[in-house]
Design an enzyme around this catalytic site. Sequence first.
Site, PDB file in Angstrom:
ATOM      1  N   MET A 231       0.849  -1.198   0.000  1.00  0.00           N
ATOM      2  CA  MET A 231       0.000   0.000   0.000  1.00  0.00           C
ATOM      3  C   MET A 231       0.889   1.254   0.000  1.00  0.00           C
ATOM      4  SD  MET A 231      -3.450  -0.936   2.015  1.00  0.00           S
ATOM      5  CE  MET A 231      -2.874  -0.768   3.686  1.00  0.00           C
ATOM      6  N   GLY A 232       2.159   1.066  -0.331  1.00  0.00           N
ATOM      7  CA  GLY A 232       3.050   2.224  -0.480  1.00  0.00           C
ATOM      8  C   GLY A 232       3.607   2.727   0.836  1.00  0.00           C
TER       9      GLY A 232
ATOM     10  N   LEU B 199       6.835   3.104   1.331  1.00  0.00           N
ATOM     11  CA  LEU B 199       7.728   1.956   1.467  1.00  0.00           C
ATOM     12  C   LEU B 199       8.799   2.179   2.522  1.00  0.00           C
ATOM     13  CD1 LEU B 199       8.231   1.174  -2.328  1.00  0.00           C
ATOM     14  CD2 LEU B 199       6.483   0.276  -0.768  1.00  0.00           C
ATOM     15  N   HIS B 200       9.152   1.110   3.189  1.00  0.00           N
ATOM     16  CA  HIS B 200      10.245   1.132   4.155  1.00  0.00           C
ATOM     17  C   HIS B 200      11.141  -0.069   3.871  1.00  0.00           C
ATOM     18  CE1 HIS B 200       7.969  -1.999   6.153  1.00  0.00           C
ATOM     19  NE2 HIS B 200       6.928  -1.178   6.257  1.00  0.00           N
TER      20      HIS B 200
ATOM     21  N   HIS C  28       9.547  -3.470   3.165  1.00  0.00           N
ATOM     22  CA  HIS C  28       9.061  -3.705   1.793  1.00  0.00           C
ATOM     23  C   HIS C  28      10.227  -4.009   0.855  1.00  0.00           C
ATOM     24  CE1 HIS C  28       5.726  -0.879   3.206  1.00  0.00           C
ATOM     25  NE2 HIS C  28       5.061  -1.936   2.792  1.00  0.00           N
TER      26      HIS C  28
ATOM     27  N   GLY D 208       4.871  -9.791   3.771  1.00  0.00           N
ATOM     28  CA  GLY D 208       5.607  -9.716   5.030  1.00  0.00           C
ATOM     29  C   GLY D 208       4.949 -10.555   6.116  1.00  0.00           C
TER      30      GLY D 208
ATOM     31  N   LYS E 161       4.934  -9.842   9.168  1.00  0.00           N
ATOM     32  CA  LYS E 161       4.353  -9.038  10.255  1.00  0.00           C
ATOM     33  C   LYS E 161       2.832  -9.189  10.249  1.00  0.00           C
ATOM     34  CE  LYS E 161       4.127  -4.501  10.160  1.00  0.00           C
ATOM     35  NZ  LYS E 161       2.648  -4.287  10.214  1.00  0.00           N
TER      36      LYS E 161
ATOM     37  N   SER F 236       4.484   1.088   7.737  1.00  0.00           N
ATOM     38  CA  SER F 236       4.217   2.432   7.201  1.00  0.00           C
ATOM     39  C   SER F 236       3.499   3.280   8.243  1.00  0.00           C
ATOM     40  CB  SER F 236       3.354   2.328   5.942  1.00  0.00           C
ATOM     41  OG  SER F 236       3.966   1.454   5.025  1.00  0.00           O
TER      42      SER F 236
END
Length: 286
Positions: free
Chosen positions: A30-31, A33-34, A37, A147, A149, A186
């Site tokens: 969903m953007g 980004l970190h 991602h 991910g 998570k 995010s």
Amino acid sequence: MQVVRDPQAMQAMALAKRREGARIGVVPTMGFLHEGHLSLVRIAKAESDWVILTLFVNPTQFGPQEDLDRYPRDFERDCALCEAEGVDVVFAPETAAIYAPDHTVYVVEDVLTSGLCGASRPGHFRGVLTVVAKLFNLTLPDMAVFGEKDAQQIRVIRRMVRDMNFPVRIVGGPILREADGLAMSSRNKNLDAASRQKAPRLCQALCAARDACAAGERNPVALRHIVLDRLGDLAPGAVDYLELVDDETLEPLGEPLTRPALIALAVQFPGVRLIDNMRLNSFISE
Ligand code: PAF
């Protein structure tokens, strides 16, 4: 790197790539980004020939009181990060191109989604599965990376893939954490200073339970107490859920733990709900 907005163009490109024999890897996001991602992108790159990162803040997975409007966005930065990682295509459709105004078809799973986030976010996984199914149909991947998570999400997606016969291999990427243990998300950007200071407690509390389990504690009630204790003043008020569940079926586990378990929790901070989890598998194999 190409940025594609139009779903039909995306599908045509993916089809052409498949006809060339390329193995397509997709990283749905969903953007905002970190590094978490980007670690998924690296997995996709290692296991496929052509990597698509999808960037779509999916409205159908947010409840009416949730943070759809506040969900962080930075399209230019996301594209720059993707370019630097060697992503081949960023697929960033408009909402109207994904959902017809009169759309009526959804994908629903109703067993794995009955607890954890599924219980506290009604309709959330219907939105996730529906958009993931659409993204699979538009990007035609051989493999997709999600991910860990979002532990429940990846299990529910695997179940959809199995039950709906999607020819897509689902790969999990390990949780990446900040130096103080906070799981990368995010949403961390929206934590106020006081919450950001307390947020690493989620990881610390889960680690304490994991360590106790490694030392022989097999009682789920005792393990829950250890976590609640470490959460300090976040518990019980801010704790949305804290569960020990079967790592695969997500069924709540009784005493003593004899099967691989997942300890998962969600904590509500002002305006931001954080989730985290840890597997207890390696200790519960005897
Ligand atoms: O995990 C996420 O970012 C989203 O739930 C996903 C899988 C991209 C679907 O919108």
